[in-house]
Structure formats: C-alpha cells, structure tokens
Design an enzyme around this catalytic site. Structure first.
Site, PDB file in Angstrom:
ATOM      1  N   MET A   1       0.848  -1.197   0.000  1.00  0.00           N
ATOM      2  CA  MET A   1       0.000   0.000   0.000  1.00  0.00           C
ATOM      3  C   MET A   1       0.879   1.240   0.000  1.00  0.00           C
ATOM      4  SD  MET A   1      -2.766  -1.339   2.756  1.00  0.00           S
ATOM      5  CE  MET A   1      -4.059  -0.140   2.644  1.00  0.00           C
ATOM      6  N   CYS A  94      -5.708  -0.205  -9.441  1.00  0.00           N
ATOM      7  CA  CYS A  94      -5.661   1.128  -8.822  1.00  0.00           C
ATOM      8  C   CYS A  94      -6.523   2.122  -9.604  1.00  0.00           C
ATOM      9  CB  CYS A  94      -4.210   1.614  -8.751  1.00  0.00           C
ATOM     10  SG  CYS A  94      -4.113   3.263  -8.024  1.00  0.00           S
TER      11      CYS A  94
END
Ligand code: FMN
Length: 309
Positions: A1, A94
C-alpha cells in the site's frame, strides 16, 4: 500500500507477527526505467528504489509494479529478480486518475488483451512467480470476461479486490463475488491461486471469508493500520496502550532511516491509527502531529506516559 507498507512498517509488522506474504508499495515500472536508465540516478538517491528495499525478516516479499508497457514491465521484473524478490505482482486495480491516465492500474480492466501481454512480458522476463491484483470489473462486475482472460495467462495468483473500479471503496466489498470467481477459476485454470481482498477486519474474519468463499487466501490492507499484531490474530483493542505507543515510536525511528528519506508528514497516517480510541487520544494525537522527527514523537510519548502515571 502506497505510503503505508514501506520497509519501516513492514519491519514493525515482521517483529510483531508476520503475514504469510508481504507486498511492497506499488512502484511505477516506467519510473524505474526512467530514473535509472535515462536520468542515471544513483539507486541510493532514488525514491523508487527505496520502495523496493526490504530486509531479510520481510520474506517472502513480492514487488508490486505497474505499467501499460510490456517492455517496462519486463525491465522492472528483471530488476525485482536481481534485487532478490520472491515474486512480482502487477497492479491492475488502482483507480487513481494519474495511474489510469498511463493506461495502467484499473484501466487495464478495459484493455484485457494488453493485460495478457503485460503478464506474459513479466513471465518471460525472469523465473519469478508473477501475480496480478485487480478488481471484479470496471463499471460493473465482469468476472466472466475479465477473470477468464487473466486465468488464461496463467499467473501464479490473482488477488481480487471485491469491488468494481467505479465503486472505488465507497461500498462494502462483495465477498459473494468470490464464490463466482472460484467457480470460474476451477473451470478455466485450477492451478491459479485466488486471494480475496476488501474489508477483511482481522485474522478470524479472513478465515471465515476464505472458508465461506472457497478461495485460497486473504489480503489485509487497512486492518493493519495501527495494528501490526493483526497477523497473529490480535485486534487493536486487546493491545495495551503502552505497547501501541512503543510501536509508533519504533516505527517513527525506522521511518526516519528510510533512504532516501520520505517526508515526515507521511507518518501521520500511522500516528492517527495508533493513537485512537482511548481517553485523551485526540489531545495526544494533536501534539504528535506537530512533531517533525522521531525524537520529537518519542519525547511526546514519554511525557504523556509519565503524566498518566
Ligand atoms: C492508503 C492506501 C494505499 C494503497 N496502496 C495500494 C497499492 O500500492 N497497491 C495496491 O494494490 N493496492 C493499494 N491499495 C488498495 C488496498 O490494497 C486494498 O485493495 C483496499 O484498501 C481494500 O482492502 P482493505 O479493506 O483490506 O483495506 C491502497 C489502499 C489504501 C487505503
């Protein structure tokens, strides 16, 4: 992340209870090529190379990369192999506009042919296992088409964030979709591992969701915030405050040693998560937000602990 699972946070997690697999923050394959081969930036001054640094205790570790260009994926995969990674994961989920504009991340869901080419480029670049992280569709769930394309490319594993691109993280992850994904996997390519992701609260929740859906594993994201003990089955409420604050101090010192350094403000996300849900948390958090180095964090924590005795 991104800006969360850097080497400093992973070191903290490794020391409190390791997961089965670590993933790095995502890294631009194009950026790696450009900074190293065009700009000839030294690795120890290159922020993208910092995202690919790791210590021995953080294994197995997978480098997550993104690009819409097969030659860039090939470059970054070879680099990951040379750096000693255990695998390469390609981000195809994403939703960030700046990533999608490059045709990468979730934009890949709308270009399945290119996605398959990208996977092949990574597979051919090195002997490392190649995996993919993606979502269940773009504007709507499209597992039949999208997952089938991915499975036919035979990655070692596919992590499914159980939301569409359009849903961002605004709705609950739909774990029911994992049952459908497992059925498609069993039919199209049973050798590919399926990992579920989205809203897994803790280890017990992970086991429940994996058991009910029949997938092979779960990836935890936000459940790690403020809880590096999550992978040994502890939830934040069980951890004494003194241990949480000690973990934050340790993290701040590790964070400061990242090379090249990251802006200290990046640590705030962690500070908010560690310093929450106890009487006086808001006041302590406000003080910690003013600190601009690890010694500052440590001093504020020591003062707070002394005055609470
Ligand atoms: C701050 C932040 C950074 C993230 N960075 C990445 C990333 O670099 N690569 C990736 O695949 N997903 C990234 N994600 C998405 C998470 O991996 C995950 O799919 C999402 O948070 C849902 O899972 P969770 O409910 O367990 O957090 C990020 C999410 C957040 C909140």
């Amino acid at each position: 992340m991104a800006d969360v699972t850097d080497a400093a946070f992973r070191a903290l997690v490794a020391s409190r209870g390791k997961p089965d697999v670590f993933w790095t923050e995502f890294v631009s394959a194009d950026g790696l090529y450009h900074t190293r081969e065009v700009k000839k930036m030294k690795d120890d001054e290159n922020p993208l190379m910092r995202e690919l640094s790791f210590e021995a205790g953080q294994r197995p570790i997978i480098a997550q990369i993104f690009s819409s260009k097969p030659d860039m994926i090939s470059y970054a995969t070879k680099l990951a192999a040379a750096l000693g990674f255990d695998g390469v994961d390609i981000n195809m989920g994403c939703p960030d506009r700046s990533i999608e504009k490059q045709g990468a991340g979730a934009a890949m869901i709308q270009n399945p042919e290119l996605a398959a080419t990208i996977i092949r480029a990574a597979q051919e670049a090195s002997p490392l296992p190649v995996s993919v992280k993606t979502r269940i569709g773009y504007n709507k769930e499209s597992l039949d088409e999208w997952l089938t394309v991915l499975l036919k490319a035979s990655p070692a594993a596919i992590t499914l964030h159980l939301r569409t691109r359009k849903e961002l993280s605004l709705v609950s992850a739909d774990w029911e979709q994992m049952k459908k994904a497992v059925a498609i996997r069993n039919r199209v390519n049973p050798d590919v591992l399926l990992i579920g992701n989205g809203d897994v609260r803790d280890l017990g929740d992970a086991r429940l969701k994996v058991g009910e859906s029949g997938c092979d594993g779960a990836m935890l994201g936000r459940a790690m915030f403020g809880n590096p003990w999550v992978f040994v089955g502890k939830n934040g409420a069980e951890i004494p405050l003194s241990e949480k604050l000690a973990a934050l101090v340790e993290l701040a010192h590790g964070f400061e040693k990242l090379s090249p350094p990251k802006h200290f403000a990046v640590l705030k996300k962690h500070t908010k998560a560690f310093v929450a849900d106890f009487p006086g948390a808001a006041e302590l958090r406000a003080k910690l937000m003013e600190a601009d180095d690890a010694d500052g964090i440590e001093k504020i924590v020591l003062d707070a602990t002394a005055s609470s005795r």
